[in-house]
Design an enzyme around this catalytic site. Structure first.
Site, mmCIF file in Angstrom:
data_model
loop_
_atom_site.group_PDB
_atom_site.id
_atom_site.type_symbol
_atom_site.label_atom_id
_atom_site.label_comp_id
_atom_site.label_asym_id
_atom_site.label_seq_id
_atom_site.Cartn_x
_atom_site.Cartn_y
_atom_site.Cartn_z
ATOM 1 N N HIS A 444 0.690 -1.330 -0.046
ATOM 2 C CA HIS A 444 0.099 -0.056 -0.113
ATOM 3 C C HIS A 444 0.851 1.188 -0.162
ATOM 4 C CE1 HIS A 444 -3.923 -1.788 1.717
ATOM 5 N NE2 HIS A 444 -4.099 -2.133 0.373
ATOM 6 N N GLU A 445 0.602 2.482 -0.758
ATOM 7 C CA GLU A 445 1.038 3.378 -0.661
ATOM 8 C C GLU A 445 2.554 3.483 -1.239
ATOM 9 O OE1 GLU A 445 -0.776 5.827 -0.967
ATOM 10 O OE2 GLU A 445 -2.551 4.428 -0.410
ATOM 11 N N GLY A 446 2.958 2.636 -2.079
ATOM 12 C CA GLY A 446 4.224 2.757 -2.407
ATOM 13 C C GLY A 446 5.132 1.503 -1.913
#
Length: 604
Positions: A444-446
């Protein structure tokens, strides 16, 4: 059969320790932005969150995990009780708790909010995900949108009538945002017609709120290729029609992604403009979409870090309780097979696994609390220099605070499964579900790899290494405090030496990039992030040990004395067993060993 005893999710005593003893959150009330608050008010908010987490969120975690959202007649249907949870979280004021009164918020410090919401994430991370995403989307419009956009879209989100998302990823591009293809065509009414596809959009549709607003990256017709051609748009699933009623906005759910974890929060594929009538509103300046979106992305990265810490905490407390109540085996020195079995916690290897979980969880809480404090100071400290210092430290530590709890939290969750033995891998017991949830946090998120490139390629070397220099000062201050408090000198010496090694290694590796060898500089970025994270947690544990020693010197009751002894032991464990890993990691990075870089594709 599984035990039905309640799980505390987090230690209330530990949260109070981080917030009021280690971070001194009460001192924030001396700043003008928080002068209306008090420690008593902070504690009331904490108590409200922990009670809601334990009494409302956690009992619905397993039902939501077992009955994930489904796509029916073009709409996503979530668990029928999710609406109750949403209303409860809205009534707590969670969506805009940190925002000023001007937009209906409470103006709470990020530090207090972050530690309080750890309970909510531990109780039911999927349910809380709607809140975090909506808050971030509304905050984007608050920061960059005009007055009309704030009134039309931001306020319904802050009020909890609408939800929000971040819509970045596209099927063909993944994390490569430079390759975004979604288009925005100017229309005569001042809006844009959006056309394209997005994927993995968390919370992208639901049936408990009136509407969902997607903060979407797209290219205005004729914009240049690459990230400089990307703009930010607010695209509601339903828009206001001429009569003031909501009408479809040509945003369609193309599919629901079936996930191993976070199963209560839908992840969707979305299509914009299939009928040529998807209206989008430009947020901020054209061509500034990615820099603006980084506000929400960085907030989301820290939220994922806390989600990871919270999942590891819930699993740790489950393992601890199980190890204390489950009897199995006898001491190694016992020769009497008729003697009573002992609790699992009596076995040294079980205590090893529990201590490692504790070190990871409480080290992560300390780091996330510290980054949250820098978030407060970066906006509200009483001098420009102090604000700039905090901003640099926050930027530097964000990839670490996102990645360490995710990567090591997964290890902690696996240890919880291990403590449960054969019961651990059954769905009748909780640890396997938290383990599934945890894996998503490394993506998630990178991904962790992307975070490592950000840390070494940007944050650690930015401004000639100014943020890293400030980090070194913070660590040195902790070492000095720990020595004065009476922490074992060898532990202080070890962290001081490791800090010198980290600073010199960073400058050496940065030199490769300055010499034009960018590949060589970043080849071992993942190892660098591992090293930096290990060091950062050692720093936070030494800080906790110093606070504990100071408290013990002042005198503590039996319960508090045991608590502080736990801090001393866990700090010594991390500094003695994990911090030494920094030296061989540094040697590996310096060697620039290139086995995987030189590996021919066909040789795999």
């Amino acid at each position: 059969m599984p035990n039905t005893r309640p799980n505390p999710l987090l230690s209330d005593r530990d949260i109070a320790f981080h917030l009021f003893e280690e971070l001194d959150a009460e001192s924030l009330t001396r700043l003008p932005a928080f002068s209306a608050h008090s420690r008593e008010g902070f504690e009331l908010f904490l108590d409200s969150c922990r009670r809601f987490a334990r009494e409302q969120l956690f009992p619905l975690y397993r039902p939501m995990d077992a009955e994930p959202p489904v796509l029916r007649d073009g709409r996503v249907r979530v668990h029928p009780r999710m609406g109750d949870l949403w209303r409860g979280m809205t009534e707590l004021g969670l969506i805009n708790a940190m925002r000023p009164e001007a937009v209906g918020g409470q103006g709470l410090p990020v530090t207090v909010f972050t530690l309080a919401t750890a309970y909510l994430m531990a109780g039911n991370l999927s349910a809380y995900g709607y809140v975090g995403l909506t808050a971030g989307a509304a905050h984007l419009i608050e920061t960059f949108g005009d007055a009309a956009l704030k009134d039309a879209l931001m306020r319904p989100m802050y009020e909890g009538r609408w939800t929000g998302t971040m819509a970045l990823t596209e099927p063909q591009a993944g994390s490569s945002l430079a390759d975004v293809r979604t288009t925005a065509t100017p229309a005569a009414d001042g809006t844009y017609r959006i056309r394209g596809s997005k994927i993995f959009i968390s919370g992208g549709d639901q049936d408990f709120a009136e509407n969902t607003v997607h903060l979407t990256l797209a290219r205005i017709d004729g914009a240049p290729a690459g990230t400089k051609g990307i703009s930010l748009f607010a695209v509601p699933a339903r828009r206001l029609g001429p009569d003031g009623q909501l009408v479809p906005n040509d945003v369609h759910v193309a599919g629901v992604i079936h996930k191993i974890g976070w199963r209560g929060l839908p992840s969707l594929a979305l299509n914009y403009g299939e009928e040529g009538d998807c209206h989008g509103w430009l947020v901020g300046a054209a061509g500034r979409g990615l820099p603006q979106m980084f506000q929400m992305m960085n907030e989301a990265r820290l939220m994922v870090g806390m989600n990871a810490c919270a999942s590891a905490s819930a699993a740790y407390h489950e393992a601890l309780a199980y190890a204390q109540e489950r009897t199995q085996g006898r001491p190694l020195t016992s020769r009497d097979p008729s003697s009573a079995p002992v609790p699992l916690v009596a076995h040294a290897d079980v205590r090893r696994m529990l201590l490692r979980q504790k070190a990871i969880v409480e080290g992560s809480l300390s780091l996330l609390g510290y980054t949250a404090l820098q978030g407060d100071l970066s906006h509200h400290a009483d001098s420009e220099d102090a604000r700039a210092r905090a901003s640099l430290l926050l930027d530097l530590l964000t990839p670490v605070a996102k990645t360490f709890p995710s990567e090591k939290g997964f290890e902690a969750n696996a240890l919880s499964v291990q403590v449960h033995g054969g019961y651990g891998y059954t769905s009748e017991y909780m640890p396997e579900a938290w383990l599934r949830d945890q894996k998503l946090n490394t993506i998630h998120e990178g991904t962790s790899g992307i975070q490592s490139l950000d840390l070494l390629g940007r944050k650690a070397v930015a401004g000639g290494g100014e943020a890293l220099r400030l980090y070194g000062e913070e660590v040195a201050r902790t070492v000095e405090r720990a020595r004065a408090a009476g922490v074992e000198g060898a532990l202080c010496d070890a962290l001081a030496a490791a800090t010198d090694g980290l600073l010199s290694l960073t400058m050496e590796v940065a030199g490769r990039g300055l010499a034009g060898d960018v590949d060589g500089m970043l080849r071992h970025s993942s190892h660098y992030l591992d090293l930096f994270s290990t060091h950062a947690i050692a720093w936070r544990w030494l800080e906790q040990a110093a606070v504990a020693e100071e408290a013990l010197r002042r005198g503590a009751g039996a319960t508090d004395a045991a608590f502080y002894e736990g801090k001393r032991r866990a700090a010594a464990y991390w500094l003695r067993t994990e911090l030494p890993r920094c030296a061989p990691l540094a040697q590996l990075i310096r060697s620039n060993e290139d086995s995987y870089a030189a590996m021919p594709v066909e040789a795999f």
